[in-house]
Design an enzyme around this catalytic site. Structure first.
Site, mmCIF file in Angstrom:
data_model
loop_
_atom_site.group_PDB
_atom_site.id
_atom_site.type_symbol
_atom_site.label_atom_id
_atom_site.label_comp_id
_atom_site.label_asym_id
_atom_site.label_seq_id
_atom_site.Cartn_x
_atom_site.Cartn_y
_atom_site.Cartn_z
ATOM 1 N N CYS A 139 32.155 42.832 31.582
ATOM 2 C CA CYS A 139 31.060 42.252 32.359
ATOM 3 C C CYS A 139 31.564 41.234 33.379
ATOM 4 O O CYS A 139 30.789 40.672 34.133
ATOM 5 C CB CYS A 139 30.046 41.578 31.442
ATOM 6 S SG CYS A 139 29.069 42.744 30.491
ATOM 7 N N ARG B 64 43.687 45.396 19.253
ATOM 8 C CA ARG B 64 43.133 44.953 17.979
ATOM 9 C C ARG B 64 42.687 46.191 17.219
ATOM 10 O O ARG B 64 42.328 47.203 17.817
ATOM 11 C CB ARG B 64 41.924 44.040 18.195
ATOM 12 C CG ARG B 64 42.281 42.627 18.632
ATOM 13 C CD ARG B 64 41.050 41.720 18.622
ATOM 14 N NE ARG B 64 40.011 42.207 19.501
ATOM 15 C CZ ARG B 64 38.885 42.767 19.121
ATOM 16 N NH1 ARG B 64 38.606 42.922 17.832
ATOM 17 N NH2 ARG B 64 37.991 43.187 19.992
HETATM 18 O O1 TSX Z 1 33.046 40.634 37.525
HETATM 19 C C1 TSX Z 1 32.105 41.127 38.103
HETATM 20 N N1 TSX Z 1 31.040 40.322 38.447
HETATM 21 C C2 TSX Z 1 31.017 38.891 38.056
HETATM 22 C C3 TSX Z 1 31.697 38.060 39.045
HETATM 23 C C4 TSX Z 1 31.622 36.742 39.071
HETATM 24 N N2 TSX Z 1 32.105 42.467 38.395
HETATM 25 C C5 TSX Z 1 33.222 43.330 37.980
HETATM 26 C C6 TSX Z 1 32.988 43.801 36.576
HETATM 27 C C7 TSX Z 1 34.215 44.424 35.987
HETATM 28 C C8 TSX Z 1 34.937 43.513 35.052
HETATM 29 C C9 TSX Z 1 31.063 43.005 39.069
HETATM 30 N N3 TSX Z 1 30.823 44.250 39.455
HETATM 31 C C10 TSX Z 1 29.984 42.201 39.453
HETATM 32 C C11 TSX Z 1 29.978 40.827 39.156
HETATM 33 O O2 TSX Z 1 29.050 40.102 39.504
HETATM 34 N N4 TSX Z 1 29.077 43.001 40.088
HETATM 35 C C12 TSX Z 1 29.606 44.240 40.056
HETATM 36 C C13 TSX Z 1 28.940 45.435 40.629
HETATM 37 C C14 TSX Z 1 29.302 45.553 42.092
HETATM 38 C C15 TSX Z 1 30.476 46.174 42.460
HETATM 39 C C16 TSX Z 1 30.807 46.284 43.796
HETATM 40 C C17 TSX Z 1 29.962 45.782 44.751
HETATM 41 C C18 TSX Z 1 28.775 45.157 44.396
HETATM 42 C C19 TSX Z 1 28.466 45.037 43.047
HETATM 43 N N5 TSX Z 1 30.348 45.937 46.086
HETATM 44 C C20 TSX Z 1 29.557 46.289 47.134
HETATM 45 O O3 TSX Z 1 28.400 46.491 46.970
HETATM 46 C C21 TSX Z 1 30.196 46.356 48.457
#
Ligand code: TSX
Length: 579
Positions: free
Chosen positions: A302, A99
């Site tokens: 997010c 976009r």
């Molecule tokens: O989508 C995500 N969510 C919502 C899920 C329903 N992500 C990915 C965002 C990129 C688009 C997330 N990333 C979420 C989340 O709730 N939380 C995180 C952060 C995160 C990343 C890896 C871990 C934990 C949290 N893994 C470990 O701690 C092993």
């Protein structure tokens, strides 16, 4: 574009000799006489302006889709993928992959109908305005002859079930049959639209790739476009959208960002409802059978799609999605053969460039989504119990809080911000404002939009509760404090219990109601640092509230409703009083 009166007087005749003709333009398919009179006028007016070599009135049938798919394969725009049935890849010109906010406008007579009173010297981020006649003149020049040598497709479509009381009808004119194929996947394209429409209002959508024949520009990947001259422009008071030069989804599938968000937010203002950038999911308590519907609005990156597709890690809920578009690219990878990249080159795991463009998409029917809600086509809609705002906030912002009231929730929505790497003009990460997750999609003055939200609160109405979530808080070592993903069901469970009126699970804080310690189910999670996950560092919140106030002063100014200032002031005082 001509004045209104001239348009009314315009002469167009349909000749039925061998083929139907509009003026001297042959109609390849469809019966022009069958279209409602005001649609005939719309088509005739832009056929004269855009000078296509033929007109094709679409009916949304399978035969039509097969015919067009076949044409696109022959031309080389689509390539069949063998792995799945009825699955194709389309590679665009690599210059047409996003976009273009800098080339997106909303045109009204009064500037402040469209944009708020921004502080002098500050660049507004909540939409771009142009005066109606100036924009009309620009569009008029740009679109003259823009479809020469090409077919103009007339696409009747319904946003929502055809004939449903909440549905809205649009008619898109386009010289791209790729756009036609996508529109019939993402909206309801059907011959029945004409009789349902009758004499009622429809949203006029005009789209061109901006590449008339003979082409002036080298065509790459059989994807004619005109990236240097892209404009996406809206005339909300005429319910008209004009898009030039791009085939990228958000620029060309006009039912999506242009209609369902920008124009619809204006229609919603006029008609007294809310058109928002949200997903809707249904959560059924498997013990009681009771279903709760939740809507969520997050800025990009997010995990909105991940939330809609959540796989709960605790028993007790069945999840289904009512609305959400899906936008990731899928690859199957064979270690020995590699894959073909988005640029059409061989790609293996050690290739230095990415296999997929980060903004690439797939377009598949919602009916094929494995967890689509059986009510997704219910004309009456679903009752929403909670609205969740959120953001990617590495520090300071707790996992979840409930706002004090509808008004307070509107203030929290207005102050949504999120860590972003998306904007190319910023180096590194930066917390950026994306109020209501609507920043690029506002159809009118954001201050007036906030007032419209506030006006929803009327006696006798049961409004959803408003919450804010943050899955992304980290500790001092940068480690995530919350596991996120499927474990977010535990937060949704708390939200549902609040919606059911459980007063015992919340405590008041300066920013809203926080979960009482232990009230979120943490069974089987291992160690969670509750105190850190929910702490409200005084200095952080002083700075954050000051920054939010500054944002509203700079960007929305005198258009901010007084009650929003009142809530902000009250929050400042409560933070001041913290230990
Ligand atoms: O989508 C995500 N969510 C919502 C899920 C329903 N992500 C990915 C965002 C990129 C688009 C997330 N990333 C979420 C989340 O709730 N939380 C995180 C952060 C995160 C990343 C890896 C871990 C934990 C949290 N893994 C470990 O701690 C092993």
């Amino acid at each position: 574009m001509t004045q209104q009166g001239e348009e009314d007087d315009m002469v167009y005749e349909v000749h039925e000799i061998v083929v139907q003709k509009l003026g001297h333009v042959p109609i390849l398919k469809g019966d022009f006489h069958y279209l409602p009179k005001h649609v005939q006028k719309f088509v005739a007016f832009y056929a004269q302006k855009c000078t296509p070599r033929a007109i094709y009135i679409c009916d949304g049938s399978h035969e039509e889709a097969e015919e067009i798919t076949h044409k696109l394969i022959e031309r080389g725009t689509l390539t069949k993928l063998k792995k799945y049935e009825n699955c194709y890849i389309c590679r665009t010109d690599p210059a047409d992959v996003a976009r273009v906010e800098a080339r997106t406008w909303i045109a009204t007579d009064d500037k402040y109908e469209t944009v708020p009173h921004v502080r002098q010297g500050v660049k507004g981020i909540l939409g771009q305005w142009k005066e109606t006649n100036e924009m009309k003149k620009e569009v008029d020049e740009l679109f003259s002859g823009c479809m020469a040598g090409r077919t103009m497709y007339v696409i009747p479509f319904s946003m929502g079930p055809v004939g449903g009381p909440l549905s809205k009808i649009g008619v898109q004119l386009t010289d791209s049959n790729y756009v036609l194929l996508c529109m019939r996947i993402m909206t309801r394209v059907s011959h029945d639209i004409w009789s349902v429409l009758g004499n009622n209002e429809f949203v006029k959508c005009l789209h061109t790739m901006g590449c008339p024949r003979p082409v002036q520009r080298k065509v790459i990947n059989h994807w004619p476009c005109n990236p240097e001259k892209i404009i996406i422009t809206h005339f909300p008071n005429e319910r008209l959208i004009c898009s030039f030069g791009s085939g990228y989804g958000g620029n060309s599938l006009l039912g999506k960002k242009c209609f369902a968000l920008r124009i619809a937010s204006v229609i919603a203002r006029d008609e007294g409802w809310l058109a928002e950038h949200m997903l809707i999911m249904g959560l059924t308590n498997t013990k009681t059978g009771k279903e709760t519907f939740i809507a969520a609005a997050f800025p990009s990156a997010c995990g909105k799609t991940n939330l809609a597709m959540i796989k709960p890690t605790i028993p007790g809920y069945e999840i289904r999605v009512v609305g959400k578009y899906f936008i990731e690219t899928l690859f199957t990878y064979n270690k020995h053969m590699g894959i073909t990249s988005w640029l059409g080159k061989r790609w293996k795991r050690d290739s230095p460039t990415p296999a997929a463009h980060p903004n690439s998409r797939f377009c598949a029917p919602a009916s094929q989504c494995p967890i689509i809600h059986p009510k997704w086509e219910d004309a009456e809609g679903v009752p929403i119990s909670a609205i969740i705002f959120g953001g990617r906030r590495p520090t300071g912002v707790p996992l979840v809080f409930e706002t004090f009231s509808w008004d307070h929730g509107v203030m929290v929505g207005a102050c949504v911000k999120s860590e972003s790497t998306a904007a190319a003009e910023f180096k590194g990460k930066k917390i950026m404002h994306d109020p209501m997750a609507m920043r690029p999609f506002m159809g009118y003055n954001f201050g007036k939009y906030l007032q419209h939200w506030l006006d929803m609160d009327q006696p006798g109405r049961k409004l959803p509760k408003i919450f804010h979530v943050n899955w992304f808080r980290v500790d001092e070592n940068g480690k995530f404090l919350w596991p996120g993903f499927g474990d977010n069901i535990r937060v949704l469970d708390w939200i549902i219990r609040r919606c059911e009126g459980d007063k015992s699970i919340a405590v008041e804080s300066p920013i809203g109601y926080l979960p009482k310690k232990g009230s979120i189910n943490l069974d089987g999670l291992g160690e969670i640092n509750w105190d850190e996950l929910f702490s409200l560092p005084k200095h952080y919140w002083e700075d954050d509230t000051r920054e939010s106030r500054r944002f509203l002063e700079d960007q929305v100014g005198c258009d901010v409703p007084q009650i929003i200032w009142d809530h902000l002031k009250s929050q400042e005082q409560k933070i001041q009083a913290m230990k």
